[in-house]
Motif scaffolding. Structure first.
Motif, mmCIF file in Angstrom:
data_model
loop_
_atom_site.group_PDB
_atom_site.id
_atom_site.type_symbol
_atom_site.label_atom_id
_atom_site.label_comp_id
_atom_site.label_asym_id
_atom_site.label_seq_id
_atom_site.Cartn_x
_atom_site.Cartn_y
_atom_site.Cartn_z
ATOM 1 N N ALA A 182 -3.991 -11.196 7.213
ATOM 2 C CA ALA A 182 -5.665 -10.403 6.105
ATOM 3 C C ALA A 182 -5.398 -10.951 4.992
ATOM 4 N N ASP A 184 -5.252 -9.211 0.830
ATOM 5 C CA ASP A 184 -5.608 -7.767 -0.368
ATOM 6 C C ASP A 184 -6.653 -8.164 -1.301
ATOM 7 N N THR A 185 -8.106 -8.212 -0.913
ATOM 8 C CA THR A 185 -9.225 -8.521 -1.782
ATOM 9 C C THR A 185 -9.280 -7.738 -2.927
ATOM 10 N N SER A 297 -10.195 -16.018 -0.823
ATOM 11 C CA SER A 297 -10.548 -14.723 -1.612
ATOM 12 C C SER A 297 -11.277 -14.665 -3.463
ATOM 13 N N LYS A 343 -14.070 -10.280 2.094
ATOM 14 C CA LYS A 343 -13.313 -8.986 1.886
ATOM 15 C C LYS A 343 -14.085 -8.502 3.371
ATOM 16 N N ASN A 347 -8.832 -8.274 6.421
ATOM 17 C CA ASN A 347 -8.398 -6.791 5.834
ATOM 18 C C ASN A 347 -7.321 -6.644 6.724
ATOM 19 N N TRP A 348 -6.535 -5.745 6.009
ATOM 20 C CA TRP A 348 -5.065 -5.656 6.948
ATOM 21 C C TRP A 348 -5.574 -3.954 7.272
#
Length: 434
Positions: A182, A184-185, A297, A343, A347-348
């Protein structure tokens, strides 16, 4: 029903302050698991003067054990040298599950071996793809077969990676889960203003080693610069192949069109990415590259879903053709639209919740005695199986000696730290990586 909270030990030779995909995966996954209420501890080797116990964002505890890297950030294989310290950490931190990362990591293989000897459940995440024909891959695949012969569950970061891992290790497919990487957007956002496209900038951020395709870059960059006078390259990263890239730049007089940045700290990666239009990844073994997600991203044209993708074979001519195609479709790319899609897709928090499910399944696996476990190793080959079984028998005997020499009851358990929280219920311990 709420998931049970666990004590998790993440183990790998690759972690902060080193920067890379595996390092970021462990860090972000650990942070999200902490937020879900689990206890997470990381074990890695010493980096320079960074040795002992350190704390990072959110109270993430890291043991930098006093082993020095031997080759490519890996510690020297000792088989049994790490047993006493791994045992002490498992008991002190009240760990219930060990999660090893990356097939390259010597420390990961040894920790999983010791964990299974002591009866702990083990999970392994494979981050890379390997071949089957060259000498290095053959040896690595045998080591992986040894490690995975007795793990509780395994995780791969893509379906291709799962197929590759199952073929290499002989692990039953039902024990292998696919959980993607994933990004971090919130950290990787597009540039506030669109870049001028009169000059096209192609960004490369990678370790400059063979398996990351650095040799391909040596042939691709001069050809692209010859075809497109308005293209420039920015190359971030360091490694043994940097010399070849420097020589290529001198040979073709591309000093003003190929900028070599050297190693780029993770905090500065976004500032490098948003200075370009296209992200070029030439890795030969990547299963699911986090750098690609970070670039996408930030709005760079890269390798992702169909309308965001340009794929190429690991061949210089095919890569040049792919870059030409990417330059042609560049006007259709909207960086903000790409960021918004990333996004939603990666995602984490989602990765952590899916990893929780794997942990729960691993902890429900039945406990097996030594004889039952040895039968798994013996099935790994006529000679290799016997060797693997012998290694595990010796590990078991050494563990029994340690139990007599220093019983578990004589090892102090570490009290859990309760971090202060603000009015929103969020932990206030630090705001960034240490």
């Amino acid at each position: 029903m709420e998931n049970q909270k666990h004590g998790i030990l993440m183990v790998s030779d690759f972690f902060y302050p080193n920067v890379g995909g595996v390092e970021n995966h462990i860090y972000y996954l650990s942070q999200c698991l902490l937020k879900l209420g689990h206890k997470v501890v990381v074990v890695t080797h010493a980096y320079g003067n960074r040795s002992g116990v350190r704390y990072m964002t959110g109270g993430l505890k890291v043991y930098y054990i006093p082993w020095r890297p031997f080759l490519m950030q890996n510690t020297l294989p000792t088989f049994y040298g790490t047993l006493p310290i791994i045992r002490a950490i498992l008991i002190r931190e009240k760990i219930s599950l060990v999660h090893g990362h990356q097939a390259f990591s010597t420390l990961c293989h040894e920790a999983l071996m010791h964990a299974r000897t002591m009866g702990y459940k083990a999970v392994f995440t494979d981050h890379s793809l390997y071949g089957f024909a060259d000498v290095g891959s053959i040896h690595m695949n045998k080591v992986l077969q040894f490690t995975l012969a007795d793990v509780s569950q395994a995780i791969c970061v893509s379906h291709t990676s799962k197929e590759n891992t199952v073929l290499r290790s002989g692990l039953p497919p039902e024990k292998v889960f696919v959980i993607p990487n994933a990004v971090d957007t919130a950290m990787f956002k597009p540039a506030p203003k669109p870049l001028d496209r009169n000059e096209i900038i192609i960004v490369v951020i990678s370790r400059l080693v063979y398996r990351k395709g650095a040799d391909l870059l040596v042939e691709v960059i001069p050809e692209v610069c010859r075809i497109y006078p308005n293209v420039r390259f920015i190359v971030g990263g360091d490694g043994p192949k940097r010399v070849r890239l420097e020589e290529m730049r001198e040979k073709h007089s591309l000093q003003d069109r190929v900028k070599m940045l050297g190693a780029v700290p993770h905090a500065q990666v976004r500032s490098v990415l948003i200075s370009g239009h296209i992200f070029l990844n030439s890795s030969l073994t990547e299963a699911f590259c986090i750098a690609i997600l970070e670039a996408a991203s930030c709005g760079l044209l890269t390798v992702l879903p169909d309308d965001m993708i340009v794929l190429a074979e690991p061949d210089p001519d095919d890569m040049v053709l792919a870059i030409r195609k990417a330059i042609a479709i560049l006007p259709k790319i909207d960086p903000q639209v790409m960021h918004d899609r990333m996004k939603k897709l990666y995602n984490w928090q989602d990765v952590a919740k899916r990893t929780e499910i794997v942990y729960d399944r691993a902890l429900k696996c039945s406990n097996q005695n030594l004889l039952e476990r040895l039968s798994r190793y013996l099935s790994c080959g006529a000679w290799a199986g016997k060797l693997f079984a012998l290694v595990m028998i010796i590990d078991y005997l050494l563990w029994c000696l340690l139990q007599l020499w220093k019983p578990a009851k004589d090892i102090d358990e570490v009290p859990d730290i309760i971090l202060p929280k603000n009015q929103d219920g969020k932990v206030t311990f630090g705001s960034q990586k240490e």
